[in-house]
Write a protein that holds these residues in place. Structure first.
Motif, PDB file in Angstrom:
ATOM      1  N   SER B 266       0.829  -1.211   0.000  1.00  0.00           N
ATOM      2  CA  SER B 266       0.000   0.000   0.000  1.00  0.00           C
ATOM      3  C   SER B 266       0.861   1.257   0.000  1.00  0.00           C
ATOM      4  CB  SER B 266      -0.907   0.015   1.228  1.00  0.00           C
ATOM      5  OG  SER B 266      -1.721  -1.126   1.234  1.00  0.00           O
ATOM      6  N   LEU B 267       2.167   1.070   0.148  1.00  0.00           N
ATOM      7  CA  LEU B 267       3.045   2.234   0.210  1.00  0.00           C
ATOM      8  C   LEU B 267       3.519   2.620  -1.191  1.00  0.00           C
ATOM      9  CD1 LEU B 267       5.209   1.060   3.249  1.00  0.00           C
ATOM     10  CD2 LEU B 267       3.101   2.397   3.280  1.00  0.00           C
ATOM     11  N   ALA B 270      -0.400   6.868  -4.752  1.00  0.00           N
ATOM     12  CA  ALA B 270      -0.891   8.218  -4.478  1.00  0.00           C
ATOM     13  C   ALA B 270      -1.541   8.248  -3.102  1.00  0.00           C
ATOM     14  CB  ALA B 270      -1.905   8.617  -5.545  1.00  0.00           C
ATOM     15  N   VAL B 271      -1.294   9.280  -2.359  1.00  0.00           N
ATOM     16  CA  VAL B 271      -1.790   9.335  -0.992  1.00  0.00           C
ATOM     17  C   VAL B 271      -3.289   9.599  -0.967  1.00  0.00           C
ATOM     18  CG1 VAL B 271       0.372  10.075   0.009  1.00  0.00           C
ATOM     19  CG2 VAL B 271      -1.257  11.790  -0.779  1.00  0.00           C
ATOM     20  N   ASP B 272      -3.925   9.018   0.015  1.00  0.00           N
ATOM     21  CA  ASP B 272      -5.321   9.344   0.236  1.00  0.00           C
ATOM     22  C   ASP B 272      -5.398  10.406   1.327  1.00  0.00           C
ATOM     23  OD1 ASP B 272      -4.870   8.057   2.607  1.00  0.00           O
ATOM     24  OD2 ASP B 272      -6.084   6.311   2.152  1.00  0.00           O
ATOM     25  N   ARG B 276      -2.210   7.664   3.833  1.00  0.00           N
ATOM     26  CA  ARG B 276      -1.774   6.347   3.405  1.00  0.00           C
ATOM     27  C   ARG B 276      -0.925   6.481   2.147  1.00  0.00           C
ATOM     28  NH1 ARG B 276      -0.433   2.277   5.956  1.00  0.00           N
ATOM     29  NH2 ARG B 276      -2.004   1.229   7.160  1.00  0.00           N
ATOM     30  N   GLY B 277       0.043   5.636   2.014  1.00  0.00           N
ATOM     31  CA  GLY B 277       0.816   5.604   0.791  1.00  0.00           C
ATOM     32  C   GLY B 277       2.036   6.505   0.806  1.00  0.00           C
TER      33      GLY B 277
END
Lengths: 252, 278
Positions: B266-267, B270-272, B276-277
């Protein structure tokens, strides 16, 4: 007489009988799909179409009491679902289940590793996924969400289509992939399926409507009723069913 | 006259007092009196005061040695418009008990509780959580997830106590139990005590084994039955860990629970909105 590579069916169902919780739902299904062929299965609600798709995939709830399922000539009737997937059989679920806490990225990587065998390099994985996300107009933030958890019907179907393309199956079973899609989503999903056709890949498309078949042209259309195939014909049969319904089909 | 401390009824020495204004991880060992031996019961207490108009997140992680027995009391008092998120994880020890008492004492305060019990071998984990709503316009959200393996015993007791003057309160309580062994024991006691008509409150508890449809779905994607079971279980655990908002804290806990590999995919995406990410 030996079967040559050229005329060996990609997928074959022979006299398949299936019970669900003790009740017989499939009552002798016979079907032969050659490499590259597209078959459509149409029928009223409650006639056993979804039972057929789950049985083909190997869901343990569906018990085969008689008959065989062959993939490239190999009897897969007794194999668990993961072994069928490794042999490149794919089912796009009508109702994909949510798996809370398991991210889409984590799931896809595990699935790719299992089906393709061996390690999938992170860079290769990302390149593949990004391309598919773009094709299906899926935002990248999907990758960090839990599998199908809180997804709309359309989002689930796009993700099923993404998996289909990623896992490169030889035999694709689509269970009402067109249901729950708006017009744009139907076009995107259908075009991605159409573009994914090849001479080696075969299809069994279970649907209620002609609309997906406008994009993915079937070679053969089957009418399903009372747990078996009642009638088969060319692509025109789907148009006739769309126009006239099922009343004219004996036993439907 | 000297102001009485909030620990007057606490019988466990020593106590730790934290003034809430930060995100922090507390190892349970720092809450408990040092045990003379692994089998000597140890006890401790923690008080968190959510100061007016502050936001805080606390993770209390219990990873005591296999033979340890321990109990801790955690008191949380929320002042006006304070927001406190408390994450409680019971993983180690032979037996552990957590007594949590939260009081939404300031108007507009919000209290989130997340609990995770991982009862394996012959472990016994219990947690009692009481959330008192003393003031109007307060909100609480309690989720306690328990995993029962082997002959593990997991006990959840939850109470939402809405006082007569506390109108416009929203209070939710959910307890999920995942039973992975037919010899595991899982007890759930969700309760509501409501003395005001103008509130929204709900509670519920479930005890279930792994869902066959989830396993079948994963298997249909080539994942073996054993791996599918492990994946669904890790997902269940991760639902609670994923609620840790502080990215660094969350990474620490994921590491402690052996979830690093599970979440690493999950890394880098694109960030949520949750960070995350990154």
């Amino acid at each position: 007489m030996s079967t040559t590579q050229e005329n060996q069916p990609q997928f074959e169902i022979k006299d398949l009988h299936v019970t669900v919780e003790g009740k017989e739902v499939l009552k002798g299904v016979n079907l032969k799909v050659m490499p590259g062929e597209v078959h459509a299965v149409m029928g009223r609600n409650g006639t056993g179409k979804t039972t057929l798709s789950y049985t083909l995939m190997g869901h343990p709830k569906y018990k085969v009491t008689q008959g065989k399922i062959l993939l490239k000539g190999e009897d897969i009737t007794g194999l668990p679902a993961d072994e069928r997937a490794k042999r490149r059989l794919f089912l796009a679920f009508q109702y994909p289940v949510a798996i809370p806490g398991v991210s889409v990225a984590s799931f896809l990587r595990a699935s790719m590793k299992s089906v393709r065998g061996g390690e999938v390099q992170p860079a290769q994985f990302r390149t593949l996924i990004k391309e598919q996300l773009k094709q299906l107009s899926i935002p990248e933030t999907f990758m960090t969400r839990s599998m199908n958890d809180g997804f709309s019907g359309g989002e689930k179907k796009r993700l099923e289509t993404l998996q289909l393309r990623l896992l490169q199956p030889a035999m694709c079973v689509l269970d009402e992939t067109d249901s729950g899609l708006d017009i744009d989503a139907l076009r995107i999903v259908s075009e991605n399926i159409q573009n994914f056709k090849s001479e080696e890949r075969s299809w069994l498309i279970i649907t209620h409507y002609q609309r997906m078949l406008n994009y993915v042209k079937p070679d053969i259309v089957h009418v399903f009723g009372s747990g078996k195939i009642l009638q088969s014909g060319g692509a025109d049969l789907a148009l006739k069913l769309e126009a006239q319904g099922y009343d004219w089909v004996a036993g439907a | 006259m000297k102001e009485p401390t909030l620990f007057k009824e606490v019988i466990y020495p020593p106590s730790v007092l934290l003034a809430a204004n930060v995100n922090a991880l507390t190892e349970w060992t720092s809450l408990c009196a040092p045990a003379e031996s692994e089998k000597t019961p140890s006890a401790g207490a923690l008080e968190i005061i959510g100061k007016e108009n502050t936001q805080s997140e606390y993770v209390v992680f219990q990873a005591l040695p296999a033979g340890a027995r321990a109990a801790s009391l955690i008191k949380v008092r929320l002042e006006k418009h304070a927001r406190v998120r408390l994450i409680l994880i019971q993983d180690g020890a032979a037996a552990s008990h957590l007594e949590v008492i939260g009081d939404c004492a300031g108007e507009g305060s919000e209290f989130e509780i997340r609990g995770l019990q991982n009862a394996k071998d012959t472990q016994r984990h219990s947690i009692n959580v009481t959330v008192v709503h003393s003031k109007p316009n307060t909100r609480s959200d309690m989720k306690v997830w328990c995993v029962g393996r082997d002959q593990g015993h997991s006990i959840f007791k939850g109470m939402i106590d809405i006082k007569p003057g506390a109108s416009q309160v929203e209070a939710y309580q959910k307890n999920k139990n995942l039973m992975l062994s037919d010899k595991a024991v899982m007890d759930a006691f969700p309760k509501l005590l409501i003395a005001n008509d103008e509130v929204k409150a709900a509670h519920g508890a479930s005890i279930a084994t792994l869902e066959q449809d989830q396993l079948a779905y994963l298997q249909s994607r080539g994942i073996s039955r054993v791996d599918a079971e492990a994946m669904v279980t890790r997902g269940f655990i991760h639902q609670i860990v994923d609620d840790i908002k502080d990215v660094e804290l969350r990474a620490k806990i994921e590491s402690k629970l052996g979830l690093q590999e599970f979440v690493e995919e999950s890394l880098g995406w694109a960030v949520d909105e949750r960070g995350r990410g990154v």
